[in-house]
Write an enzyme that holds these catalytic residues in place. Structure first.
Site, PDB file in Angstrom:
ATOM      1  N   TYR A 116      -1.681   0.440  10.212  1.00 34.86           N
ATOM      2  CA  TYR A 116      -1.982  -0.385   9.023  1.00 34.86           C
ATOM      3  C   TYR A 116      -0.804  -0.319   8.048  1.00 34.86           C
ATOM      4  CZ  TYR A 116      -3.532  -1.053   4.233  1.00 34.86           C
ATOM      5  OH  TYR A 116      -3.614  -1.437   2.915  1.00 34.86           O
ATOM      6  N   LYS A 131       1.912  -3.346   6.617  1.00 33.34           N
ATOM      7  CA  LYS A 131       2.216  -3.628   5.203  1.00 33.34           C
ATOM      8  C   LYS A 131       3.727  -3.560   4.954  1.00 33.34           C
ATOM      9  CE  LYS A 131      -1.840  -4.354   3.334  1.00 33.34           C
ATOM     10  NZ  LYS A 131      -2.172  -5.615   2.645  1.00 33.34           N
ATOM     11  N   SER A 142       0.809  -1.212   0.000  1.00 32.87           N
ATOM     12  CA  SER A 142       0.000   0.000   0.000  1.00 32.87           C
ATOM     13  C   SER A 142       0.843   1.262   0.000  1.00 32.87           C
ATOM     14  CB  SER A 142      -0.899   0.001   1.250  1.00 32.87           C
ATOM     15  OG  SER A 142      -1.501   1.261   1.435  1.00 32.87           O
TER      16      SER A 142
HETATM   17  C1  WQD Z   1      -9.657   9.628   0.562  1.00 29.56           C
HETATM   18  C2  WQD Z   1      -9.897  11.131   0.731  1.00 29.56           C
HETATM   19  C3  WQD Z   1     -10.138  11.780   3.024  1.00 29.56           C
HETATM   20  C4  WQD Z   1     -13.872   9.516   3.660  1.00 29.56           C
HETATM   21  C5  WQD Z   1      -7.016   4.733   2.645  1.00 29.56           C
HETATM   22  C6  WQD Z   1      -5.992   3.944   3.394  1.00 29.56           C
HETATM   23  C7  WQD Z   1      -4.952   3.458   2.439  1.00 29.56           C
HETATM   24  C8  WQD Z   1      -5.588   2.716   1.300  1.00 29.56           C
HETATM   25  C9  WQD Z   1      -6.653   3.565   0.622  1.00 29.56           C
HETATM   26  C10 WQD Z   1      -5.558   0.329   1.473  1.00 29.56           C
HETATM   27  C11 WQD Z   1      -9.114  11.722   1.890  1.00 29.56           C
HETATM   28  C12 WQD Z   1     -11.445  12.006   2.257  1.00 29.56           C
HETATM   29  C13 WQD Z   1     -12.726  10.058   3.094  1.00 29.56           C
HETATM   30  C14 WQD Z   1     -14.936  10.384   4.074  1.00 29.56           C
HETATM   31  C15 WQD Z   1     -13.661  12.274   3.303  1.00 29.56           C
HETATM   32  N1  WQD Z   1      -6.164   1.504   1.745  1.00 29.56           N
HETATM   33  N2  WQD Z   1     -12.632  11.422   2.920  1.00 29.56           N
HETATM   34  N3  WQD Z   1     -14.779  11.728   3.868  1.00 29.56           N
HETATM   35  O1  WQD Z   1      -7.259   7.715   3.491  1.00 29.56           O
HETATM   36  O2  WQD Z   1      -6.509   8.143   1.071  1.00 29.56           O
HETATM   37  O3  WQD Z   1      -6.396   5.844   2.049  1.00 29.56           O
HETATM   38  O4  WQD Z   1      -7.584   3.945   1.632  1.00 29.56           O
HETATM   39  O5  WQD Z   1      -4.495   0.145   0.985  1.00 29.56           O
HETATM   40  O6  WQD Z   1      -4.074   2.632   3.131  1.00 29.56           O
HETATM   41  O7  WQD Z   1      -5.393   4.817   4.310  1.00 29.56           O
HETATM   42  O8  WQD Z   1      -8.593   6.830   1.513  1.00 29.56           O
HETATM   43  O9  WQD Z   1     -10.966   6.925   0.918  1.00 29.56           O
HETATM   44  O10 WQD Z   1     -10.318   7.106   3.383  1.00 29.56           O
HETATM   45  O11 WQD Z   1      -9.858   9.015   1.846  1.00 29.56           O
HETATM   46  O12 WQD Z   1     -13.550  13.510   3.158  1.00 29.56           O
HETATM   47  O13 WQD Z   1     -16.002   9.947   4.595  1.00 29.56           O
HETATM   48  O14 WQD Z   1     -11.282  11.334   1.033  1.00 29.56           O
HETATM   49  O15 WQD Z   1      -9.888  12.867   3.911  1.00 29.56           O
HETATM   50  O16 WQD Z   1      -8.743  13.045   1.513  1.00 29.56           O
HETATM   51  P1  WQD Z   1      -7.151   7.247   2.071  1.00 29.56           P
HETATM   52  P2  WQD Z   1     -10.010   7.416   1.959  1.00 29.56           P
END
Ligand code: WQD
Length: 327
Positions: free
Chosen positions: A141, A145, A117
């Protein structure tokens, strides 16, 4: 090649199984269905319900299937949860992976493709992020990884098991041919959360901050279509079989999309308004995280084909419609 897909009933796992089957591999899925779904299973692939926390179940599975290669996608992946319950991630992600590695070693598996990741990098020191970037995970997490990547390196050195660690950026979208539509239960990632707001499964999307140093102030990420990710796994096996050399590569697009880009794109795909509210930032979120995928293109000949926002959001919307949600 005979390939075991551990976690092959999950979102990325099922797309990877489909890709490996289409490439002519003999595939057998091992999954405990804790987050994977039976509806994601394909009749052409074998299926064994089992738990990576049981060395005995893994041993029995490897004895019967005798795979030459394996894909390891079985892990918990909620970064936020990993900070409040690290023990759960140590057991499942670390101990589970050690069990898989020991079974692979005992049964002379030659190649392992591992679902790693972008979280292994932590906050970006420069952008786009390439594989030379420091690995300094900011959540537990991401640490699990990175730790598993280090175990893989040792098992390469000591047991000659060659591996490809694929550092996914933000996996998104659904099969462009509509063959897979299993929905994640209780999602935390942005796109499924937006879809749940569109289909009334939740009242609104909470946008975690609009005061970041980005074009519209909301968080920017590198969204990679799951068909592109799946193809990366197939190409990784081709590479390992041909070169017998381990590698670590990013799978991303080098293009970024903001939270508001995703919301507006989902409105375009669905023809409906997304209810959302701007709230405080989520701790640990970087403003922007974008991949440099040049190494995957150079070494694997891989590049994204379906990762434009329209395809990602239209295929996701279709998966929700296929489940009778939205209209
Ligand atoms: C994306 C953007 C949030 C939810 C995570 C894991 C990473 C990988 C991918 C596995 C950010 C914003 C999110 C919400 C929001 N997983 N957001 N409201 O954090 O980039 O990565 O998933 O490998 O390891 O950390 O993904 O989809 O949570 O967030 O505003 O309800 O959307 O702040 O900018 P992230 P995400």
């Amino acid at each position: 090649m005979k390939i075991a897909v551990i976690g092959g009933a999950g979102y990325i796992g099922s797309h990877t199984v489909r890709e490996l089957l289409d490439a002519g591999h003999k595939v057998h899925v091992f999954d405990n269905l804790s987050s994977g779904l039976e509806q994601n299973l394909f009749p052409e692939a074998g299926f064994t319900k089992g738990d990576i926390l049981s060395p005995a179940e893994l041993d029995a599975f490897f004895s019967s299937f005798q795979p030459e290669g394996l894909v390891h996608l079985a892990a918990f992946k909620a970064a936020g949860e990993s900070m409040t319950n690290p023990e759960k991630y140590s057991v499942n992600n670390i101990s589970g992976s050690v069990n898989i590695l020991n079974a692979a070693s005992a049964h002379h598996v030659k190649y392992i493709v591992f679902s790693s990741s972008a979280a292994t990098y932590g906050s970006p020191k420069y952008m786009p992020v390439d594989e030379k970037h420091p690995t300094d995970p900011e959540n537990y997490y991401g640490f699990t990884k990175l730790a598993i990547e280090k175990f893989l390196k040792w098992y390469d050195d000591l047991r000659g098991i060659k591996f490809a660690a694929l550092r996914y950026f933000n996996a998104a979208g659904y099969d462009v041919k509509g063959r897979i539509n299993g929905l994640e239960k209780n999602p935390a990632n942005l796109i499924p959360v937006v879809m749940e707001a569109l289909t009334g499964k939740r009242s609104e999307v909470l946008v975690f901050g609009n005061d970041y140093d980005t074009a519209d102030g909301t968080g920017v990420r590198d969204y990679i279509h799951v068909n592109d990710l799946a193809r990366g796994h197939k190409m990784a096996f081709d590479y390992l079989q041909k070169n017998n050399q381990s590698l670590v590569v990013n799978l991303g697009t080098q293009t970024g999309a903001s939270v508001l880009d995703i919301i507006h794109g989902a409105e375009k795909a669905s023809g409906k308004k997304v209810p959302y509210r701007i709230v405080e930032r989520r701790p640990g979120d970087p403003a922007s995280l974008i991949a440099n995928p040049a190494k995957a293109k150079e070494i694997l000949g891989w590049e994204a084909k379906y990762s434009d926002l329209d395809t990602i959001l239209s295929t996701t919307w279709k998966a929700y419609l296929a489940n009778g949600l939205g209209k």
